[in-house]
Motif scaffolding. Structure first.
Motif, PDB file in Angstrom:
ATOM      1  N   ASP A  62       0.858  -1.181   0.000  1.00  0.00           N
ATOM      2  CA  ASP A  62       0.000   0.000   0.000  1.00  0.00           C
ATOM      3  C   ASP A  62       0.895   1.232   0.000  1.00  0.00           C
ATOM      4  N   TYR A  65       2.068   2.713   3.277  1.00  0.00           N
ATOM      5  CA  TYR A  65       1.102   2.771   4.382  1.00  0.00           C
ATOM      6  C   TYR A  65       1.026   1.413   5.087  1.00  0.00           C
ATOM      7  N   HIS A 105      -2.759   0.371  11.641  1.00  0.00           N
ATOM      8  CA  HIS A 105      -2.352  -0.953  11.175  1.00  0.00           C
ATOM      9  C   HIS A 105      -0.868  -0.984  10.848  1.00  0.00           C
ATOM     10  N   PHE A 144     -11.798  -0.697   1.182  1.00  0.00           N
ATOM     11  CA  PHE A 144     -11.231  -1.015  -0.134  1.00  0.00           C
ATOM     12  C   PHE A 144     -12.155  -2.001  -0.859  1.00  0.00           C
ATOM     13  N   PHE A 166      -8.214  -2.156   5.953  1.00  0.00           N
ATOM     14  CA  PHE A 166      -7.738  -1.868   4.596  1.00  0.00           C
ATOM     15  C   PHE A 166      -7.334  -3.182   3.936  1.00  0.00           C
ATOM     16  N   GLN A 170      -2.616  -5.593   5.683  1.00  0.00           N
ATOM     17  CA  GLN A 170      -2.449  -4.546   6.698  1.00  0.00           C
ATOM     18  C   GLN A 170      -3.285  -4.851   7.940  1.00  0.00           C
ATOM     19  N   ARG A 200       0.844  13.716   9.949  1.00  0.00           N
ATOM     20  CA  ARG A 200      -0.462  13.527   9.346  1.00  0.00           C
ATOM     21  C   ARG A 200      -0.857  12.138   9.823  1.00  0.00           C
ATOM     22  N   ASP A 202      -2.769   8.961   9.924  1.00  0.00           N
ATOM     23  CA  ASP A 202      -3.493   8.214   8.906  1.00  0.00           C
ATOM     24  C   ASP A 202      -4.684   7.453   9.499  1.00  0.00           C
ATOM     25  N   ALA A 203      -5.792   7.489   8.816  1.00  0.00           N
ATOM     26  CA  ALA A 203      -6.904   6.579   9.088  1.00  0.00           C
ATOM     27  C   ALA A 203      -7.286   6.476  10.567  1.00  0.00           C
ATOM     28  N   GLU A 244      -6.469  12.648   9.484  1.00  0.00           N
ATOM     29  CA  GLU A 244      -7.137  12.101   8.314  1.00  0.00           C
ATOM     30  C   GLU A 244      -8.359  11.319   8.769  1.00  0.00           C
ATOM     31  N   HIS A 309      -2.826  11.963  -2.840  1.00  0.00           N
ATOM     32  CA  HIS A 309      -2.249  10.745  -3.421  1.00  0.00           C
ATOM     33  C   HIS A 309      -3.289   9.639  -3.584  1.00  0.00           C
ATOM     34  N   ASP A 310      -4.447   9.798  -2.980  1.00  0.00           N
ATOM     35  CA  ASP A 310      -5.505   8.787  -3.100  1.00  0.00           C
ATOM     36  C   ASP A 310      -6.453   9.149  -4.237  1.00  0.00           C
ATOM     37  N   ARG A 389      -3.793   3.418  -7.247  1.00  0.00           N
ATOM     38  CA  ARG A 389      -3.703   4.886  -7.273  1.00  0.00           C
ATOM     39  C   ARG A 389      -2.376   5.376  -7.830  1.00  0.00           C
ATOM     40  N   ARG A 393       0.644   9.060  -8.956  1.00  0.00           N
ATOM     41  CA  ARG A 393       1.879   9.112  -8.165  1.00  0.00           C
ATOM     42  C   ARG A 393       3.091   8.960  -9.082  1.00  0.00           C
TER      43      ARG A 393
HETATM   44  C1  GLC Z   1      -5.114   6.398   4.127  1.00  0.00           C
HETATM   45  C2  GLC Z   1      -4.118   6.737   3.033  1.00  0.00           C
HETATM   46  C3  GLC Z   1      -4.211   5.707   1.952  1.00  0.00           C
HETATM   47  C4  GLC Z   1      -3.967   4.336   2.531  1.00  0.00           C
HETATM   48  C5  GLC Z   1      -4.920   4.061   3.708  1.00  0.00           C
HETATM   49  C6  GLC Z   1      -4.510   2.836   4.473  1.00  0.00           C
HETATM   50  O1  GLC Z   1      -6.417   6.547   3.701  1.00  0.00           O
HETATM   51  O2  GLC Z   1      -4.341   8.024   2.543  1.00  0.00           O
HETATM   52  O3  GLC Z   1      -3.299   5.982   0.912  1.00  0.00           O
HETATM   53  O4  GLC Z   1      -4.161   3.375   1.542  1.00  0.00           O
HETATM   54  O5  GLC Z   1      -4.906   5.123   4.631  1.00  0.00           O
HETATM   55  O6  GLC Z   1      -3.344   3.100   5.202  1.00  0.00           O
END
Ligand code: GLC
Length: 533
Positions: A62, A65, A105, A144, A166, A170, A200, A202-203, A244, A309-310, A389, A393
């Motif tokens: 990922d 990530y 994760h 996902f 995800f 993960q 930042r 994440d999630a 996020e 990036h997503d 994605r 990138r």
């Molecule tokens: C966030 C990230 C994404 C990633 C997901 C799982 O949404 O922006 O790119 O796939 O988390 O970590």
């Protein structure tokens, strides 16, 4: 003067995929040295803070990530010392650097997970969420959707199912385990000691699971995030946490707490509505979501974005709106992914210069600190042949030499093809052209940074008498800005209410004019006007 710890309230951010930005050693992949070479460029653009996508060692299922080691930098990007050097160089220019912190994760390659799955007596067994059945937490959605059919995956070694929000590669960490909570604070401490300016995160909505809930935004999650914040406030008061949470405004609001949780949060819901506004040529959807957005504490700030990036996520619109957005912006099936659209800004807006600038005018004048996704300042394209994605990138387009000035080696990825590829669209050409998109964005940033009104909280919509013209006031003390955005492809007129019929300074043209009675606006034009005494 603003408290210097509140620097993020009026900062311009820039998101970078290090792999994609600049290769310094010819291995075909961008690295920290390469990025350091380009700090001049970012400074010229006017950036205050860089967000680095994950640079941790990772099997890259990922794109990083999926972290396999929280205490190192992946070899392909450089070393911890290289990162320190980059931070020092950036700080010398007054540029800060935040990085991704993935709390929810790890990679399944992480030693914690390897230990956890192999040995029921391992101290790491309880670091993850194991179950004998895949029937728990049924109300949690699958994120996902294109690749996963369940949030549970069977593990042969453990003889149990493990939980993941995800990819199945993960596994989710078990935040009910105090050890896990502590580990992640240690991770944060490590990078903060190294000099990083924040994270930042994440999630974050998914840290805890509880039966009979959708397992998002739970009180336990907020409680933990407040602990993380308290730790940062105690030891690193000038560093930030950026949230996020892809949620509606009502659900994001609690992530600011009483100013004691996140410093910043992405405003996910306004983003698709900017695209809706540009296509419908009407501002009402934007106004409605901003009016639905609760006020946030004085020491907090939104982060606004057009792309990242997503995929351009459509999770925060209704099913009907989503269908409509797909019809409008994803005419080819391969442009869709999960609940979104995997395209970049310029191609989404038909590479129409006026629309791209207008979108940026909205980005830079709505409440919040804006973030630019690398390459969007020059109108880079995307490559739909690449999976997932990855099409958004691709390597940064520096010049028109072979491999775009990105690498002297064999690039890790295909470039953008066609008219938005590097032969036409590149930094070198645009820096030399006073009329380029790059120079327009640079001007917007420079103007924005001169006026604290843009970083203030709140806005007032102005009844323009014309649904095609988004008009609003941004204010700081007695500095008042009137912003006018003509969303329409045709010329429009507006008649402002009497209290706005005043003398203004046009912050781009530099001339003063009096707005009285009817005002004519060119197609897709934008005006940032400062009210004069
Ligand atoms: C966030 C990230 C994404 C990633 C997901 C799982 O949404 O922006 O790119 O796939 O988390 O970590």
């Amino acid at each position: 003067m603003m408290d210097k710890n509140l620097w993020y309230k009026n900062a311009v951010f820039y998101e970078i995929s290090v792999r994609s930005f600049k290769d310094s050693n010819g291995d075909g992949r961008g690295d920290l040295h390469g990025l350091a070479e380009k700090l001049d460029y970012l400074q010229t653009l006017g950036i205050d803070c860089i967000w680095l996508m994950p640079i941790y060692p990772s099997p890259l299922n990922d794109d990083g990530y999926d972290i396999a080691d929280y205490y190192n930098v992946d070899k392909s990007y450089g070393t911890l010392d290289d990162l320190k050097e980059l931070i020092a160089k950036a700080h010398r220019r007054n540029v800060r650097i935040i990085m991704d912190l993935v709390l929810n994760h790890t990679s399944d390659q992480h030693p914690w997970f390897q230990a956890s799955r192999s040995d029921p007596n391992s101290p790491h067994r309880d670091y993850y969420v194991w179950s004998d059945t895949d029937q728990k937490y049924k109300d949690a959605r699958i994120i996902f959707l294109d690749t996963e059919t369940s949030n549970w995956t069977w593990d042969e070694k453990a003889g149990k199912y493990y939980w993941h929000r995800f990819y199945s590669s993960q596994p989710d960490l078990n935040f009910d385990n105090p050890k896990v909570q502590e580990e992640m604070i240690n991770v944060a401490r490590f990078w903060l000691n190294l000099g990083i300016d924040g994270f930042r995160a994440d999630a974050v909505p998914y840290l805890f699971e509880r039966e009979d809930t959708h397992c998002e935004n739970l009180p336990e999650t907020h409680a933990y995030l407040k602990k993380l914040r308290a730790f940062m406030d105690e030891h690193y008061p000038d560093r930030i946490l950026l949230c996020e949470a892809n949620q509606g405004p009502e659900d994001v609001r609690p992530y600011f707490g009483d100013g004691d949780e996140f410093h910043m949060g992405f405003h996910f819901p306004i983003m698709p509505r900017i695209y809706m506004a540009l296509k419908k040529e009407r501002y009402e959807d934007m106004a409605r979501i901003m009016q639905r957005t609760p006020p946030i504490p004085e020491n907090c700030q939104w982060c606004t974005f057009l792309r990242n990036h997503d995929e351009l996520t459509l999770e925060m619109v209704t099913p009907e709106e989503r269908q409509w957005m797909w019809e409008q912006y994803a005419p080819e099936p391969r442009m869709k992914i999960n609940l979104g659209i995997r395209r970049r800004l310029a191609p989404l807006l038909d590479n129409d210069r006026r629309k791209i600038e207008l979108a940026n005018s909205l980005l830079f004048t709505l409440p919040g600190s804006p973030i630019i996704y690398y390459g969007d300042e020059i109108g880079m394209g995307d490559n739909l042949d690449l999976p997932d994605r990855n099409g958004v990138r691709t390597p940064m387009q520096w010049d028109d030499s072979p491999n775009a000035g990105f690498t002297s080696g064999k690039p890790y990825s295909e470039f953008v093809k066609g008219r938005l590829g590097y032969r036409n669209v590149n930094v070198a050409r645009q820096m030399n052209d006073p009329d380029s998109l790059f120079n327009s964005i640079k001007r917007m940033i420079a103007v924005r940074k001169k006026h604290e009104a843009f970083g203030s909280s709140g806005m007032e919509w102005v009844e323009s008498g014309n649904p095609h013209v988004a008009a609003y006031i941004r204010r700081h003390g007695d500095d008042t800005m009137l912003i006018l955005n003509n969303l329409s492809a045709s010329a429009q007129t507006v008649k402002l209410p009497p209290q706005y019929q005043k003398k203004y300074l046009d912050l781009f043209a530099g001339n003063e004019h009096v707005i009285a009675d009817v005002l004519a606006l060119d197609p897709h034009s934008y005006h940032w006007l400062q009210m004069q005494k």
